[in-house]
Every structure is written in structure tokens, then in C-alpha cells.
Design an enzyme around this catalytic site. Structure first.
Site, PDB file in Angstrom:
ATOM      1  CB  SER A 163      35.845  33.812  53.425  1.00  0.00           C
ATOM      2  OG  SER A 163      35.998  34.995  52.678  1.00  0.00           O
TER       3      SER A 163
HETATM    4  N1  SAH Z   1      37.194  34.347  47.135  1.00  0.00           N
HETATM    5  C1  SAH Z   1      38.549  34.381  47.652  1.00  0.00           C
HETATM    6  C2  SAH Z   1      38.681  35.341  48.809  1.00  0.00           C
HETATM    7  C3  SAH Z   1      39.503  36.491  48.390  1.00  0.00           C
HETATM    8  S1  SAH Z   1      39.699  37.825  49.529  1.00  0.00           S
HETATM    9  C4  SAH Z   1      39.030  33.003  48.022  1.00  0.00           C
HETATM   10  O1  SAH Z   1      38.269  32.039  47.893  1.00  0.00           O
HETATM   11  O2  SAH Z   1      40.195  32.878  48.408  1.00  0.00           O
HETATM   12  C5  SAH Z   1      39.212  39.152  48.508  1.00  0.00           C
HETATM   13  C6  SAH Z   1      39.984  39.343  47.224  1.00  0.00           C
HETATM   14  O3  SAH Z   1      39.398  40.443  46.535  1.00  0.00           O
HETATM   15  C7  SAH Z   1      41.460  39.694  47.404  1.00  0.00           C
HETATM   16  O4  SAH Z   1      42.239  38.784  46.695  1.00  0.00           O
HETATM   17  C8  SAH Z   1      41.570  41.101  46.789  1.00  0.00           C
HETATM   18  O5  SAH Z   1      42.802  41.335  46.146  1.00  0.00           O
HETATM   19  C9  SAH Z   1      40.417  41.112  45.821  1.00  0.00           C
HETATM   20  N2  SAH Z   1      39.908  42.419  45.408  1.00  0.00           N
HETATM   21  C10 SAH Z   1      39.727  43.524  46.158  1.00  0.00           C
HETATM   22  N3  SAH Z   1      39.189  44.508  45.409  1.00  0.00           N
HETATM   23  C11 SAH Z   1      39.033  44.008  44.143  1.00  0.00           C
HETATM   24  C12 SAH Z   1      38.541  44.528  42.909  1.00  0.00           C
HETATM   25  N4  SAH Z   1      38.085  45.787  42.787  1.00  0.00           N
HETATM   26  N5  SAH Z   1      38.526  43.710  41.837  1.00  0.00           N
HETATM   27  C13 SAH Z   1      38.969  42.434  41.919  1.00  0.00           C
HETATM   28  N6  SAH Z   1      39.459  41.889  43.051  1.00  0.00           N
HETATM   29  C14 SAH Z   1      39.488  42.658  44.154  1.00  0.00           C
END
Ligand code: SAH
Length: 214
Positions: A63
Site C-alpha cells: 500500500s
Molecule cells: N500489508 C502488506 C500489503 C499486502 S496486500 C504489505 O505491507 O506489503 C494484501 C495481501 O493480503 C496480499 O498479499 C494477499 O495475498 C493477502 N490476502 C488476501 N486475502 C487473504 C486472506 N484471506 N488471508 C491472508 N492473506 C490474504
């Protein structure tokens, strides 16, 4: 932690975070220290401190710094909490949380992302972060309750397990998708009462899993 990007990091904090009204000094200091450029793929490294989200592979993104800082500020951490993050992604947010609280459990659905993040977090000595592979809409009951829960993917509704795994006076910060828009929500628990606040409109990738968009 001094490196070639320290200057860019300070400018990011001054312009994008402080400049937009974020004032929690502990949070700002964490952003000055965590090397965001190590959490993005090499080909976009030169843009690591720009005011925008960046791709991290598997159709996922890290993000925009301001949104991460806003969400972490809303958790209002004092430093002694156990925090749950849903969606480890690159591990960047987990590395920030690691400096702001006692213990971090982070759950990632995509094994490759979770494993990469885990290795990098180890290299950076974030020893209080535990990466788990699984469906984060179920929370992580083994280490509940959590003083703070933060999700970086948007669910169609607040996943009930996340509510249930919140400690007394704990806060849950997450994007919720409603029709064509997503809103950042803060849910605060007091006894079995949950107070809900909408903060702003946001744009996140969809949350998958049992209580996600699948
Ligand atoms: N906080 C992260 C941003 C990740 S984007 C950072 O600092 O980089 C959102 C993430 O959520 C993705 O990697 C995606 O694979 C994950 N995601 C989506 N649905 C999910 C679920 N049900 N459980 C765990 N992770 C999930």
C-alpha cells in the site's frame, strides 16, 4: 538504520505523513527506520518511497505509505500489545508493527509471498514477528486475543472471527467493500459492545478466503 535511501525516507515522512497531519511520533519514527525499498521488487526500487502503492507480484500490492501510516496510527498502539495482521504481502507493515508493539502475528494466504516476507523479516531481525500461511479471515485463534488487528485487503463484511479475537479495548482497522466503494473502518471493542467508525474511502485488493470475496 542508515542506508542510501535514508534521505528519501525522511522526505517521505515529512511530506507524505507529517505533511498530511499524522502526528504519532512513534509511528513516524518507525517509518523513518524501516527500509521500504527492500520490500519491493528490484525493478520498482527507485520508486519505493513514492506516494503510491507498488506491485509485489501475485497481483498484489504494497500500500501507499500514507495509508499504511494512517491505519497503524488508528490502532493506537502503546507497545505492549499482541497484534494480528491479515495479509502479510511484502512484510513491510509487519516490520513497522514489529517496532511498535510487543508481538506480531501475520497471516498470508499466498505461500510464496508469506515465505519471502518471513525470510526478509528474519534478515532484518524482526524477531517478534511470526508469519503464518493460511486464511486470515479466520484470524489466528492460537494467539488470540489481540490488542490490535489490521487487515490490508478488503472484505465484503467484517469477518466475525476477527471481531471475536479482539481483546477488551482492542481495535480492528480494516477496509470493507460496500457495493462499488471501499471504506476504512475502525471497530473498537468494549465488553461485548463494538463501536464502529468510518474513516475514509480507500482502494485495496480483495480479501480472499472463507469470509472474503470468494
Ligand atoms: N500489508 C502488506 C500489503 C499486502 S496486500 C504489505 O505491507 O506489503 C494484501 C495481501 O493480503 C496480499 O498479499 C494477499 O495475498 C493477502 N490476502 C488476501 N486475502 C487473504 C486472506 N484471506 N488471508 C491472508 N492473506 C490474504
Amino acid at each position: 538504520m542508515m542506508d542510501d535511501f535514508a534521505g528519501e525516507r525522511q522526505r517521505m515522512v515529512a511530506a507524505q505523513l507529517r505533511g498530511r497531519g499524522l502526528r504519532d511520533e512513534r509511528v513516524l519514527e518507525a517509518f523513518e527506520q524501516v527500509p521500504r525499498h527492500l520490500f519491493v521488487p528490484e525493478r520498482v526500487r527507485y520508486e519505493a518511497y513514492a506516494d503510491m502503492p507498488l506491485p509485489i507480484g501475485h497481483d498484489q500490492t504494497i500500500s501507499q505509505p500514507y495509508i499504511v501510516a494512517l491505519m497503524i496510527s488508528l490502532l493506537d498502539l502503546h507497545g505492549d500489545e499482541c497484534v494480528l495482521e491479515v495479509g502479510t504481502g511484502s512484510g513491510y507493515e509487519a516490520a513497522l508493527l514489529s517496532r511498535l508493539t510487543a508481538e506480531v502475528h501475520t497471516v498470508e494466504l499466498v505461500r510464496d509471498l508469506g515465505e519471502k516476507a518471513g525470510l526478509l523479516l528474519q534478515e532484518l531481525h524482526c524477531e517478534n514477528v511470526h508469519v503464518h500461511i493460511g486464511d486470515g479471515t479466520l484470524g489466528w485463534p492460537e494467539s488470540a486475543p489481540y490488542g490490535g488487528i489490521i487487515a490490508s485487503a478488503a472484505a465484503p463484511q467484517v469477518p466475525p472471527p476477527l471481531r471475536e479475537q479482539l481483546a477488551q479495548e482492542g481495535r480492528l482497522v480494516l477496509p470493507v467493500a460496500q457495493e462499488y466503494e471501499q471504506y476504512l473502518k475502525v471497530i473498537s471493542r468494549s465488553g461485548n459492545e463494538y463501536a464502529e467508525r468510518i474513516i475514509t474511502a480507500v482502494a485495496f485488493v480483495p480479501m480472499r478466503g472463507k469470509h472474503g470475496c470468494d
